[in-house]
Motif scaffolding. Structure first.
Motif, PDB file in Angstrom:
ATOM      1  N   ILE A   1       0.842  -1.191   0.000  1.00  0.00           N
ATOM      2  CA  ILE A   1       0.000   0.000   0.000  1.00  0.00           C
ATOM      3  C   ILE A   1       0.879   1.242   0.000  1.00  0.00           C
ATOM      4  N   VAL A   2       0.284   2.354  -0.424  1.00  0.00           N
ATOM      5  CA  VAL A   2       0.924   3.658  -0.293  1.00  0.00           C
ATOM      6  C   VAL A   2       0.173   4.397   0.810  1.00  0.00           C
ATOM      7  N   LEU A   3       0.902   4.755   1.861  1.00  0.00           N
ATOM      8  CA  LEU A   3       0.319   5.506   2.967  1.00  0.00           C
ATOM      9  C   LEU A   3       0.080   6.948   2.527  1.00  0.00           C
ATOM     10  N   LYS A   4      -0.862   7.629   3.219  1.00  0.00           N
ATOM     11  CA  LYS A   4      -1.197   9.012   2.886  1.00  0.00           C
ATOM     12  C   LYS A   4       0.066   9.885   2.829  1.00  0.00           C
ATOM     13  N   GLN A   5       0.934   9.743   3.832  1.00  0.00           N
ATOM     14  CA  GLN A   5       2.130  10.593   3.879  1.00  0.00           C
ATOM     15  C   GLN A   5       3.160  10.223   2.816  1.00  0.00           C
ATOM     16  N   ASP A   6       3.002   9.057   2.171  1.00  0.00           N
ATOM     17  CA  ASP A   6       3.948   8.617   1.142  1.00  0.00           C
ATOM     18  C   ASP A   6       3.427   8.822  -0.277  1.00  0.00           C
ATOM     19  N   GLN A   7       2.264   9.474  -0.416  1.00  0.00           N
ATOM     20  CA  GLN A   7       1.676   9.609  -1.749  1.00  0.00           C
ATOM     21  C   GLN A   7       2.568  10.399  -2.699  1.00  0.00           C
ATOM     22  N   ARG A   8       3.285  11.397  -2.186  1.00  0.00           N
ATOM     23  CA  ARG A   8       4.165  12.190  -3.056  1.00  0.00           C
ATOM     24  C   ARG A   8       5.324  11.354  -3.590  1.00  0.00           C
ATOM     25  N   THR A   9       5.895  10.514  -2.743  1.00  0.00           N
ATOM     26  CA  THR A   9       7.073   9.737  -3.134  1.00  0.00           C
ATOM     27  C   THR A   9       6.702   8.404  -3.789  1.00  0.00           C
ATOM     28  N   GLY A  10       5.500   7.884  -3.475  1.00  0.00           N
ATOM     29  CA  GLY A  10       5.085   6.590  -4.018  1.00  0.00           C
ATOM     30  C   GLY A  10       5.675   5.411  -3.263  1.00  0.00           C
ATOM     31  N   LYS A  11       6.302   5.681  -2.106  1.00  0.00           N
ATOM     32  CA  LYS A  11       6.897   4.614  -1.289  1.00  0.00           C
ATOM     33  C   LYS A  11       5.793   3.658  -0.827  1.00  0.00           C
ATOM     34  N   THR A  12       6.056   2.358  -0.955  1.00  0.00           N
ATOM     35  CA  THR A  12       5.041   1.379  -0.562  1.00  0.00           C
ATOM     36  C   THR A  12       5.391   0.726   0.766  1.00  0.00           C
ATOM     37  N   THR A  13       4.348   0.246   1.418  1.00  0.00           N
ATOM     38  CA  THR A  13       4.466  -0.455   2.691  1.00  0.00           C
ATOM     39  C   THR A  13       3.756  -1.790   2.534  1.00  0.00           C
ATOM     40  N   ARG A  14       4.402  -2.882   2.933  1.00  0.00           N
ATOM     41  CA  ARG A  14       3.808  -4.206   2.772  1.00  0.00           C
ATOM     42  C   ARG A  14       3.122  -4.639   4.058  1.00  0.00           C
ATOM     43  N   GLY A  15       1.975  -5.289   3.908  1.00  0.00           N
ATOM     44  CA  GLY A  15       1.273  -5.788   5.081  1.00  0.00           C
ATOM     45  C   GLY A  15       0.115  -6.683   4.691  1.00  0.00           C
ATOM     46  N   ILE A  16      -0.605  -7.129   5.711  1.00  0.00           N
ATOM     47  CA  ILE A  16      -1.750  -8.017   5.528  1.00  0.00           C
ATOM     48  C   ILE A  16      -3.032  -7.209   5.725  1.00  0.00           C
ATOM     49  N   VAL A  17      -3.974  -7.337   4.774  1.00  0.00           N
ATOM     50  CA  VAL A  17      -5.230  -6.589   4.835  1.00  0.00           C
ATOM     51  C   VAL A  17      -6.069  -7.056   6.018  1.00  0.00           C
ATOM     52  N   LYS A  18      -6.559  -6.089   6.805  1.00  0.00           N
ATOM     53  CA  LYS A  18      -7.496  -6.384   7.887  1.00  0.00           C
ATOM     54  C   LYS A  18      -8.915  -5.963   7.487  1.00  0.00           C
ATOM     55  N   ASP A  19      -9.060  -4.724   7.021  1.00  0.00           N
ATOM     56  CA  ASP A  19     -10.380  -4.193   6.647  1.00  0.00           C
ATOM     57  C   ASP A  19     -10.288  -3.475   5.308  1.00  0.00           C
ATOM     58  N   LEU A  20     -11.378  -3.539   4.532  1.00  0.00           N
ATOM     59  CA  LEU A  20     -11.506  -2.740   3.319  1.00  0.00           C
ATOM     60  C   LEU A  20     -12.262  -1.475   3.672  1.00  0.00           C
ATOM     61  N   LEU A  21     -11.722  -0.320   3.309  1.00  0.00           N
ATOM     62  CA  LEU A  21     -12.333   0.959   3.667  1.00  0.00           C
ATOM     63  C   LEU A  21     -13.033   1.622   2.491  1.00  0.00           C
ATOM     64  N   THR A  22     -12.750   1.182   1.274  1.00  0.00           N
ATOM     65  CA  THR A  22     -13.416   1.725   0.083  1.00  0.00           C
ATOM     66  C   THR A  22     -14.666   0.896  -0.182  1.00  0.00           C
ATOM     67  N   ASN A  23     -15.797   1.581  -0.348  1.00  0.00           N
ATOM     68  CA  ASN A  23     -17.056   0.868  -0.597  1.00  0.00           C
ATOM     69  C   ASN A  23     -17.382   0.724  -2.079  1.00  0.00           C
ATOM     70  N   SER A  24     -16.824   1.592  -2.920  1.00  0.00           N
ATOM     71  CA  SER A  24     -17.136   1.514  -4.346  1.00  0.00           C
ATOM     72  C   SER A  24     -16.444   0.295  -4.978  1.00  0.00           C
ATOM     73  N   PRO A  25     -17.004  -0.247  -6.065  1.00  0.00           N
ATOM     74  CA  PRO A  25     -16.450  -1.469  -6.665  1.00  0.00           C
ATOM     75  C   PRO A  25     -15.043  -1.297  -7.222  1.00  0.00           C
ATOM     76  N   GLN A  26     -14.667  -0.066  -7.589  1.00  0.00           N
ATOM     77  CA  GLN A  26     -13.300   0.175  -8.042  1.00  0.00           C
ATOM     78  C   GLN A  26     -12.909   1.603  -7.731  1.00  0.00           C
ATOM     79  N   HIS A  27     -11.600   1.867  -7.718  1.00  0.00           N
ATOM     80  CA  HIS A  27     -11.103   3.206  -7.431  1.00  0.00           C
ATOM     81  C   HIS A  27      -9.824   3.411  -8.233  1.00  0.00           C
ATOM     82  N   PRO A  28      -9.709   4.549  -8.941  1.00  0.00           N
ATOM     83  CA  PRO A  28      -8.558   4.760  -9.828  1.00  0.00           C
ATOM     84  C   PRO A  28      -7.211   4.801  -9.099  1.00  0.00           C
TER      85      PRO A  28
END
Length: 70
Positions: free
Chosen positions: A19-46
């Motif tokens: 994932i890209v954390l909010k504070q890393d959006q400018r750099t695009g740095k990713t963080t690896r982890g295991i999904v606990k909850d989905l927070l987006t309700n729409s079927p897709q997001h760009p």
């Protein structure tokens, strides 16, 4: 199963993702982890489905690594 994390049906709790954390959006740095909850309700997001990882971090999925239900 690898995906780009933009389609909600592809993202499930227990999957390992990058994932890209909010504070890393400018750099695009990713963080690896295991999904606990989905927070987006729409079927897709760009910018990627927003998730909460098991460690509590929140960000948008950039890559699906694999895991739980392969």
């Amino acid at each position: 199963m690898a995906g780009n994390g933009r389609i909600r049906a592809d993202v499930k709790p227990g999957l390992e993702v990058d994932i890209v954390l909010k504070q890393d959006q400018r750099t695009g740095k990713t963080t690896r982890g295991i999904v606990k909850d989905l927070l987006t309700n729409s079927p897709q997001h760009p910018h990627g489905i927003k998730v909460r990882l098991q460690d509590g971090q929140v960000g948008r999925v950039k890559n699906i690594i694999g895991g739980a239900s392969e």
